[in-house]
Design a protein around this motif. Structure first.
Motif, mmCIF file in Angstrom:
data_model
loop_
_atom_site.group_PDB
_atom_site.id
_atom_site.type_symbol
_atom_site.label_atom_id
_atom_site.label_comp_id
_atom_site.label_asym_id
_atom_site.label_seq_id
_atom_site.Cartn_x
_atom_site.Cartn_y
_atom_site.Cartn_z
ATOM 1 N N LYS A 77 40.717 43.639 44.559
ATOM 2 C CA LYS A 77 39.660 44.142 45.203
ATOM 3 C C LYS A 77 40.176 45.537 45.536
ATOM 4 O O LYS A 77 39.280 46.526 45.727
ATOM 5 N N LYS A 125 39.685 47.869 43.096
ATOM 6 C CA LYS A 125 38.302 48.113 42.590
ATOM 7 C C LYS A 125 38.145 49.327 43.568
ATOM 8 O O LYS A 125 37.554 50.391 43.344
ATOM 9 N N GLU A 152 40.271 30.087 38.297
ATOM 10 C CA GLU A 152 39.831 30.455 39.439
ATOM 11 C C GLU A 152 39.894 31.739 39.998
ATOM 12 O O GLU A 152 39.130 32.732 40.198
ATOM 13 N N ALA A 208 37.669 34.170 37.371
ATOM 14 C CA ALA A 208 36.480 34.318 37.943
ATOM 15 C C ALA A 208 36.296 35.219 39.422
ATOM 16 O O ALA A 208 35.239 35.857 39.493
ATOM 17 N N GLY A 209 37.246 34.986 39.867
ATOM 18 C CA GLY A 209 37.275 35.788 41.277
ATOM 19 C C GLY A 209 37.439 37.221 41.030
ATOM 20 O O GLY A 209 36.853 38.193 41.554
ATOM 21 N N LYS A 211 36.711 38.661 38.174
ATOM 22 C CA LYS A 211 35.094 38.883 37.375
ATOM 23 C C LYS A 211 34.215 39.297 38.579
ATOM 24 O O LYS A 211 33.200 40.181 38.237
ATOM 25 N N SER A 212 34.307 38.561 39.459
ATOM 26 C CA SER A 212 33.188 38.801 40.652
ATOM 27 C C SER A 212 33.167 40.181 41.069
ATOM 28 O O SER A 212 32.318 40.571 41.722
ATOM 29 N N PHE A 213 34.350 40.910 41.120
ATOM 30 C CA PHE A 213 34.407 42.207 41.614
ATOM 31 C C PHE A 213 33.794 43.110 40.513
ATOM 32 O O PHE A 213 33.993 44.499 41.216
ATOM 33 N N GLY A 214 33.374 42.788 39.522
ATOM 34 C CA GLY A 214 32.964 43.733 38.567
ATOM 35 C C GLY A 214 34.004 44.391 37.843
ATOM 36 O O GLY A 214 33.857 45.577 37.256
ATOM 37 N N GLY A 230 35.806 34.688 31.808
ATOM 38 C CA GLY A 230 35.413 35.945 32.015
ATOM 39 C C GLY A 230 36.501 36.804 31.537
ATOM 40 O O GLY A 230 36.130 38.047 31.454
#
Ligand code: SAH
Ligand code: SF4
Length: 348
Positions: free
Chosen positions: A91, A94, A118, A121-122, A124-127, A149
């Motif tokens: 994060k 990012k 997990e 996926a975490g 990837k959820s930040f783009g 992902g």
């Protein structure tokens, strides 16, 4: 020499004898580097793509003779970074404007499919785009990561000399390593590989084979690193690889694979303070700033002397940004996917 370079610039194809000729040439490699720089500019432009590197575990079940993380290095304090800390680092990556993170580790079986998916996926959820570099896994495992992902995977062949590989990587099989690369390609990953330059007993012929192998395997990314002896390994008294030779191998790789991604590697920077700048001017278009927390860095010693050991993530990134600006290059503002991969997947 000039004829070979002209042929390479036009056709992106050289035979083994020609490659050996370039590697062995005693004249200044400036022309080779300039040719690779030209091809880099034409095919992938001025952008340097940044990848935030998170070294999330130094635990390894393997025993590669050259590597400080080998399981027999009992002097090394081992660590694993937990899921939440990895996600917090991603994060932060990012928020610092990075578009890709790379998760690298020893071959640590603790991170099984449920744990890895997990984390993937975490992230990837930040783009973010995500590269993994966690070693040899089963097809099923690579498939699960891909479904979760993961976009890219780095697994160096280290050397295409099967005998040399199996001497240096006891208990490992060269064919198995190649099979991993095939599996990753089949699963649609952007495939990263590469080699060590200067392993004891490695020949120029075998370096030429390495370059031809990268083309044969249709790699999307190639990282070349000079071998650097680690004091707590069986190769502690061996001579280090030459930066010049590593840069030559890299430059020829750019000539033959014009639209792939090529990092200016940390090992190059370890051998000379301007190692990465020289690499960026001899075919490279990627840098992987280390964004691992400072407290763990000293324990992720594949080889000694990494220049960024005492830095924070923000300092590492700033150093890299300054370096890129100092030679008038720009920082990529997109995910920096391999142009070759994009063409093959009709996304362009
Ligand atoms: N365990 C994974 C990823 C971490 S090792 C794997 O082996 O694939 C990442 C890379 O570090 C290796 O591929 C190797 O090429 C490089 N490396 C290890 N020891 C080194 C040394 N002594 N000098 C230079 N590079 C080294
Ligand atoms: Fe483990 Fe990779 Fe080092 Fe080999 S190179 S000992 S697999 S971390």
């Amino acid at each position: 020499m000039r004829d070979i370079l002209e042929k390479a610039i036009e056709t992106h194809s050289l035979n083994k004898t020609e490659i050996i000729g370039l590697l062995n040439s005693r004249t200044d490699a400036g022309d080779l580097f300039a040719a690779a720089d030209l091809v880099r500019r034409k095919f992938v432009g001025a952008d340097v793509h940044l990848r935030g590197l998170i070294e999330f575990s130094n635990i390894c079940k393997n025993n590669c003779l050259y590597c400080g993380l080998r399981r027999d290095n009992k002097a090394l304090e081992r660590y694993r970074i937990d899921k939440n800390t990895i996600l917090a680092l991603a994060k932060h990556a990012k928020s610092m404007g990075l578009k890709t993170v790379v998760l690298q580790s020893g071959e640590d079986v603790y991170f099984d499919i449920p744990k890895m998916t997990e984390i993937i996926a975490g992230i990837k959820s930040f783009g973010l785009a995500l590269t993994l570099s966690t070693g040899e896994k089963s097809f099923r495992e690579y498939e699960a990561y891909r479904k979760a992902g993961a976009d890219r995977f780095l697994i160096r062949i280290e050397t295409t000399d099967k005998k040399l590989y199996e001497e240096n990587d006891p208990g490992m099989s060269w064919e198995r390593r190649v099979q991993c690369m095939r599996d990753l390609k089949k699963l649609g990953y952007e495939l990263g590989s590469g080699c060590l330059v200067g392993l004891p007993g490695q020949t120029t012929e075998s370096l030429a084979d390495d370059i031809l192998f990268f083309k044969d395997m249709s790699c999307d990314m190639i990282g070349i690193g000079p071998f650097i002896p680690h004091p707590q390994t069986p190769l502690k008294n061996a001579a280090a690889g030459s930066l010049e030779t590593a840069l030559k191998v890299m430059a020829i790789t750019r000539l033959l694979l014009p639209d792939i991604n090529i990092p200016a590697t940390t090992a190059m920077e370890t051998l000379a303070p301007d190692g990465q700048i020289r690499a960026l001017q001899a075919g490279a278009n990627v840098i992987m700033p280390n964004i691992t927390l400072t407290q763990f860095r000293q324990y992720y010693q594949l080889y000694p002397g990494k220049t960024t050991t005492g830095y924070t993530p923000d300092q590492s990134l700033q150093k890299v940004r300054d370096k890129i600006a100092s030679i008038g290059r720009t920082i990529g503002q997109d995910a920096g996917q391999s142009k070759k991969w994009l063409k093959e997947h009709n996304n362009q």
